[in-house]
Design an enzyme around this catalytic site. Sequence first.
Site, PDB file in Angstrom:
ATOM      1  N   TYR A 173      67.725  43.828  39.015  1.00 16.87           N
ATOM      2  CA  TYR A 173      66.980  44.901  38.236  1.00 16.87           C
ATOM      3  C   TYR A 173      68.015  45.913  38.390  1.00 16.87           C
ATOM      4  O   TYR A 173      68.442  46.468  39.454  1.00 16.87           O
ATOM      5  CB  TYR A 173      65.892  44.998  38.872  1.00 16.87           C
ATOM      6  CG  TYR A 173      64.735  45.995  38.103  1.00 16.87           C
ATOM      7  CD1 TYR A 173      65.309  46.529  36.869  1.00 16.87           C
ATOM      8  CD2 TYR A 173      63.475  46.135  38.604  1.00 16.87           C
ATOM      9  CE1 TYR A 173      64.279  47.482  36.304  1.00 16.87           C
ATOM     10  CE2 TYR A 173      62.687  46.918  38.018  1.00 16.87           C
ATOM     11  CZ  TYR A 173      62.971  47.648  36.856  1.00 16.87           C
ATOM     12  OH  TYR A 173      62.283  48.585  36.139  1.00 16.87           O
ATOM     13  N   CYS A 174      68.517  46.559  36.926  1.00 21.36           N
ATOM     14  CA  CYS A 174      69.223  47.622  37.032  1.00 21.36           C
ATOM     15  C   CYS A 174      70.377  47.402  37.771  1.00 21.36           C
ATOM     16  O   CYS A 174      71.327  46.466  37.568  1.00 21.36           O
ATOM     17  CB  CYS A 174      68.396  48.825  37.494  1.00 21.36           C
ATOM     18  SG  CYS A 174      69.302  50.391  37.211  1.00 21.36           S
ATOM     19  N   ILE A 175      70.867  48.364  38.670  1.00 15.48           N
ATOM     20  CA  ILE A 175      72.019  48.409  39.407  1.00 15.48           C
ATOM     21  C   ILE A 175      72.271  47.020  40.132  1.00 15.48           C
ATOM     22  O   ILE A 175      73.327  46.659  40.498  1.00 15.48           O
ATOM     23  CB  ILE A 175      72.234  49.468  40.466  1.00 15.48           C
ATOM     24  CG1 ILE A 175      73.783  49.468  41.076  1.00 15.48           C
ATOM     25  CG2 ILE A 175      71.214  49.369  41.408  1.00 15.48           C
ATOM     26  CD1 ILE A 175      73.869  50.598  42.135  1.00 15.48           C
ATOM     27  N   GLY A 198      71.388  44.278  39.013  1.00 18.64           N
ATOM     28  CA  GLY A 198      71.699  43.339  38.244  1.00 18.64           C
ATOM     29  C   GLY A 198      73.171  43.156  37.801  1.00 18.64           C
ATOM     30  O   GLY A 198      73.639  42.449  37.680  1.00 18.64           O
TER      31      GLY A 198
END
Length: 601
Positions: free
Chosen positions: A334-336, A338
């Site tokens: 998720y986000c960073i 990812g």
Amino acid sequence: MTTNEFDQDAAGAADLGKLEENLEKLEGLTKRLAKVMSHKRNVPASLQGPGQDLYMKAATAYMAEMMHNPAKMIEHQVGYWGKTLKHYVEAQNQIAHGKLEPPEDTGPSDPRFSNPLWDSHPFFNFMKQQYLLNAEAMQESLGGLEGLSERDRQRLDYFSRQIVDMLAPTNFLATNPDALEKAVETQGQSLVDGLENLVRDLEANQGELIVSLADKSAFKVGENIGTTPGQVVFRNRMLELIQYTPTTETVHEIPLVIFPPWINKFYILDLNAQKSLIKWLVDQGFTVFVTSWVNPDASYADVTLDTYVEEGYLAAIEAAKTICGTKKVNTVGYCIAGTTLSATLGVMKRRKDTSINSATFFTTMTDFSDPGEVGVFLADDFVDGLEAECAATGILDRFYMARTFSFLRSNDLIYKPAIKSYMMGETPPAFDLLFWNGDGTNLPGKMAVQYLRELCQGNQLAAGGFNVCGETVDLKDVTVPLCAVACETDHIAAWKSSYRGVQQMGSKDKTFILAGSGHIAGIVNPPAKKKYGHWTNPEIGLTAEDWRDSADAHEGSWWPKWQAWLAEKSGKQVPARAPGGPGFEPICPAPGTYVSAAPKL
């Protein structure tokens, strides 16, 4: 004296007594305010705003425009002064004819001016219309400047909008009818309560203003938020690995390991039973592991992305495989997390490690060639300042991240809640998502600078190769089956940039889902809520615009569609697994200890 007169005098005396009491409280709060401001955090000038070179470029471009195209500038100024003067004359004319009402208001609708007095009261309407005229003139003047690069134009537009939004009449007590009405109704109690809220927030942030968005006393992690049953089954200095208790008799053979961002806490995916993606996945028959990252202190100063990959991703993946007795796991970043999952997949491919069966990316940026709105903070003026701060303290304090992301939505995350809290004296709402938003973490200094310099500014994953864990990797090394979920109005990970990153990945099995709403609400969107639609299109080779235009629209949450995709990657059904196993005996119940532990500063 009549009884009625006596009652009126008594009521007046009570009101006067209340006012005097509030004045005494104001005096005490003023002393607290002076004390906290005398010990105010020293924020470097480089982190207070863009470098002077941006304003010099704007001034130079403006002067060049005046010299080479004076007609354009004169036309703009004449138009602005004409509108302003016309409105002033119309307002004066109404008063001259004894009409205590504003002139015709043809300005644009703006939710900040929802109080009827903004439309009906001559003074407030005049303030509103003049503000909107000035805002329009500034945006048109700066937006039409030539001779600026697109990046400088975007930054100038963003920071000028910040100034315009800050100067809105709603942000000042004397020109905010809601706040004035509340002060009169409460005999000044709302102002006392508001000052109390202001002082409290300043005291909590070393004299810097970070508006409390939620009532922090309303939630306690593990009691009424982050409550899905499970056990911490592995712990090292970087993370606690939580395995959740199954709720079905059988589960998919291949487990799922979720890597949330370490900028905030993992329980965004477990806010409550109705919103929890974690609980929903467990109920669908998946064995779910989630990493709860440490909140680092200065002792983590030398930690880099290498450490997160080796001691975070690879350690968690190996633990999940061993506990479940499988050769592979499915993963989510998720986000960073990812972005780092992409790098981890590259490392694993170079090492011929086939432990990952599939990867899912939530709101993940891997191609930073056009980072979207957040890009205004990725120029050297800010990054140089952050690097100096990290070198001095060993960490990137969560204060800077919180402030940066808040300013990306300043009207919603700063000014609107500040008005309610400080002018209206209201208690922040008991809203779990906003509580989570204020529960940030620090970042290790070297990791933060590496991420900003090499991935955000250097775009090394998408262009040239990124050096991590002794390997040079790029997006072509992401070859496992993948699913990416981006969000339509995401102001942190722009969906078009996310899409371009997916296009460059080497996998032959790609699924891209565009969800409605933003960075958080678009992901935390349970099916039962029946909110926010989503779009799918198997043609990943199209431009982002063409992909969106030809995509199929679907009502409601994307969770079921992803669950069907994930089930195909998760193998046969096996008996449900209790958390832990030999060598990985449960350490403590979920949500663990790292999620609530404060860094040792």
